[in-house]
Design an enzyme around this catalytic site. Sequence first.
Site, mmCIF file in Angstrom:
data_model
loop_
_atom_site.group_PDB
_atom_site.id
_atom_site.type_symbol
_atom_site.label_atom_id
_atom_site.label_comp_id
_atom_site.label_asym_id
_atom_site.label_seq_id
_atom_site.Cartn_x
_atom_site.Cartn_y
_atom_site.Cartn_z
ATOM 1 N N TYR A 1 -1.638 -9.363 -2.854
ATOM 2 C CA TYR A 1 -2.076 -9.814 -1.541
ATOM 3 C C TYR A 1 -3.583 -9.611 -1.428
ATOM 4 O O TYR A 1 -4.319 -10.516 -1.028
ATOM 5 C CB TYR A 1 -1.348 -9.035 -0.441
ATOM 6 C CG TYR A 1 -1.722 -9.490 0.945
ATOM 7 C CD1 TYR A 1 -1.059 -10.553 1.541
ATOM 8 C CD2 TYR A 1 -2.756 -8.870 1.639
ATOM 9 C CE1 TYR A 1 -1.411 -10.995 2.811
ATOM 10 C CE2 TYR A 1 -3.122 -9.299 2.905
ATOM 11 C CZ TYR A 1 -2.444 -10.359 3.489
ATOM 12 O OH TYR A 1 -2.798 -10.784 4.732
ATOM 13 N N LYS B 1 -6.180 8.237 2.401
ATOM 14 C CA LYS B 1 -5.843 7.020 3.147
ATOM 15 C C LYS B 1 -4.323 6.934 3.186
ATOM 16 O O LYS B 1 -3.682 6.662 2.168
ATOM 17 C CB LYS B 1 -6.435 5.795 2.470
ATOM 18 C CG LYS B 1 -6.229 4.521 3.292
ATOM 19 C CD LYS B 1 -7.052 3.380 2.700
ATOM 20 C CE LYS B 1 -7.078 2.154 3.595
ATOM 21 N NZ LYS B 1 -5.785 1.629 3.957
ATOM 22 N N CYS C 1 28.509 0.182 -30.386
ATOM 23 C CA CYS C 1 29.633 0.409 -31.295
ATOM 24 C C CYS C 1 30.812 -0.525 -31.018
ATOM 25 O O CYS C 1 31.773 -0.546 -31.784
ATOM 26 C CB CYS C 1 30.089 1.867 -31.231
ATOM 27 S SG CYS C 1 30.918 2.263 -29.675
ATOM 28 N N CYS D 1 30.430 4.418 -22.466
ATOM 29 C CA CYS D 1 31.038 4.069 -23.740
ATOM 30 C C CYS D 1 32.045 5.183 -24.036
ATOM 31 O O CYS D 1 31.708 6.362 -23.981
ATOM 32 C CB CYS D 1 29.973 4.020 -24.830
ATOM 33 S SG CYS D 1 30.664 4.045 -26.488
HETATM 34 S S1 IVH Z 1 -10.123 5.470 9.888
HETATM 35 C C1 IVH Z 1 -13.006 2.482 11.253
HETATM 36 N N1 IVH Z 1 -8.804 7.155 8.415
HETATM 37 O O1 IVH Z 1 -6.548 2.314 7.074
HETATM 38 C C2 IVH Z 1 -12.032 3.531 10.880
HETATM 39 N N2 IVH Z 1 -7.962 4.944 8.604
HETATM 40 O O2 IVH Z 1 -8.218 -0.262 6.894
HETATM 41 C C3 IVH Z 1 -10.722 2.960 10.546
HETATM 42 N N3 IVH Z 1 -5.888 4.560 7.383
HETATM 43 O O3 IVH Z 1 -5.438 0.573 9.775
HETATM 44 C C4 IVH Z 1 -9.639 3.905 10.528
HETATM 45 N N4 IVH Z 1 -5.666 6.595 6.585
HETATM 46 O O4 IVH Z 1 -4.116 2.500 9.236
HETATM 47 C C5 IVH Z 1 -8.855 5.907 8.872
HETATM 48 N N5 IVH Z 1 -7.711 8.780 7.152
HETATM 49 C C6 IVH Z 1 -7.778 7.523 7.622
HETATM 50 C C7 IVH Z 1 -6.798 6.554 7.313
HETATM 51 C C8 IVH Z 1 -6.931 5.268 7.820
HETATM 52 C C9 IVH Z 1 -5.131 5.379 6.640
HETATM 53 C C10 IVH Z 1 -5.578 3.139 7.611
HETATM 54 C C11 IVH Z 1 -5.467 2.801 9.051
HETATM 55 C C12 IVH Z 1 -6.245 1.549 9.237
HETATM 56 C C13 IVH Z 1 -6.630 1.171 7.858
HETATM 57 C C14 IVH Z 1 -8.055 0.689 7.851
#
Ligand code: IVH
Length: 668
Positions: A38, A117, A411, A426
Amino acid sequence: MTATGSIRIEVEGLREQLRYHAHRYYVLDSPELSDAEYDALYDRLVTLEEQHPELITPDSPTQKIGAEPADEFGQVRHHIPMMSLQKVTSEPEFMEFHQRILKLLEGNQPTYVIEPKLDGLAVELTYQEGVLNVGSTRGNGTIGEDVTANLRTVRSIPLRLLGRYPALVDVRGEVVLGRREFERLNRERLAAGEEPMANPRNGAAGSLRQLDPKVTAARPLVFFAYSIGRFEGAGPISQTSALEFLKQAGFRVHPLARECGSVDEVIGSHQKIGAARDSLDEETDGTVIKVNEYGFQERLGVVSHHPRWAVAWKFPPQEETTVVEEIILQVGRTGIISPVAVLAPVRVGGVEVRRASLHNEDDVARKDIRPGDRVIVRRAGDVIPEVVKVVPGGKSPRSSPFRFPTTCPVCGAATVREADSAFHFCTNLGCPAQIKERLTHFVSKGGVDVEGMGGRYIEELVDKGIIHDVADIYFLDETKLNQMDRMGTRLAEKLLAAIDHARRPDLPHLIAALGIHGVGEHVAQVLSAAFGSLEKLASASVDELQTTREIGPIVAESIHQFFSLPQTRDLLTKLQRGGVEFPSYALVRQGPQHLAGKVFVLTGTLSSMSRDEAKAKIESMGGRVTGSVSKKTDFVVAGEDPGSKLDKATELGITVWTEDEFLEQTAP
Ligand code: IVH
């Protein structure tokens, strides 16, 4: 540069594809593409639009973020838009980001905060006078869905803030479904004849976007807070202080979030989080690196839909698509026949994958995997790669559905599938495939350890009919070995010496070598200490076995059954005739059992003893040592330089002992 017709067509085509897949992903929670694919489509569209800005339309998928809110839920406007993040996938790309920041800040040095993340669903929680008022999904960034009732059921979301709080605050973060819970839910769904969820993120999204909050309440969702939207009055001045506020207010903040004073520290932390990835229960697909100081964040500002002051540094994807070339069957040590997909080689998470487990007949049938299909394969850490699903809309006609054979592919003996089992077996104990697997296990390091007796020799010895069971290795001599290809006198002597050495295994290794269901190296150790000899173990009743510490009814039954088989008795006699000495083992005198039933995890280096010694000490007092921290862990013993296990323990609120405390608690 003006766009040629073909580029116009490509751009339109990409948009159509992206819209289709975004709908499958965000609205139906049933993606057909891996994230990497994607992203590749999306990135291609971004590139083309950058080169040909005249082609950008307001409804291009690049011009909006996330999902359109579904009609079933009320709409909530985010007063400050919930933005997305620019992303990088390598250190040089991250360094470019950093250089850009330095340039824009004209020589001012920011600090950074790095966080995992989390791969779940972004939500915003609005608290008025400290009370949770509205909870919403990110939606398209400006308007989200009102899922307040569902979010109220999430245990890690406080309904009322703790400590000192402002009159109004928006708390943002990610709702995730832990991997273990995800797997458990999927097992339940399968048992109920329902479609399994594709991944934990879809699981989180599906669980939250439920019309009946009771359904959400039954799902063990977890919320991690990572930022603040509106904040009335004088609020935090940096990401670090925002996280501090969130912790004080009663939220979970991910324990691996770190403030970093330098880029080197950021890079080190990124690697550390990457290494910890598989041991975390929540799925992460990278790190987010944010300029810490709000003053600098403001100066850096935002572009279209993302801030200039933050970046997502993605880990290599754990899912890819490839083609199933063939489905083969493997016969294991215990006769289980497992289907395996032979794949067109593909790199997943930095490792080349050529095969993936298909588990059993039901799994193949449910996923309807056929040779020639395009499939999504997934690999996490050291886990055996597996086929997630077939990508719909592939080449047609497809090959015919896979049928499990009724005879062993090796076998030719009849196979059985017992009523309560998902596996085909088996039935022929003399099946060469089974013998090879049993032998490989028997001679391995965890077994009697015959040095140099690799797979190639085993293969040839069995195929040529020189040996028929594991005990036969003790009847090998030079004449027999001479029947093998490329077997010189020197080599034969070496092998015979190694076999002779394996006539005197210690008890745990001998027990482990037998390959009893449920008895690995650790259980073999426990059994040795409890019974002291193979004879005693062989004549133990289910009851006696079951009252041994760590042995449950299933393993007890399995051990008992194994030793009741006539073949087992024959095998043991034959091993003795072959010169194997059945060793005895000093029964472990158990000390005071005041750690009885407690589960320990060791991390870092202890100065007064080795890890094995610490383990033995805990076990002698009735405790148990495991490798990773979970809710079941009672104590973590942290030495010098503890690893991420310590963070995990803190996160879960598990008692942590220093080395001194450990010595004190275990003093005789
Ligand atoms: S900060 C401008 N912190 O990532 C700041 N986002 O692409 C944006 N996400 O939809 C968010 N862990 O769902 C932030 N520690 C983290 C994060 C996080 C996951 C996700 C969030 C957001 C996407 C941004």
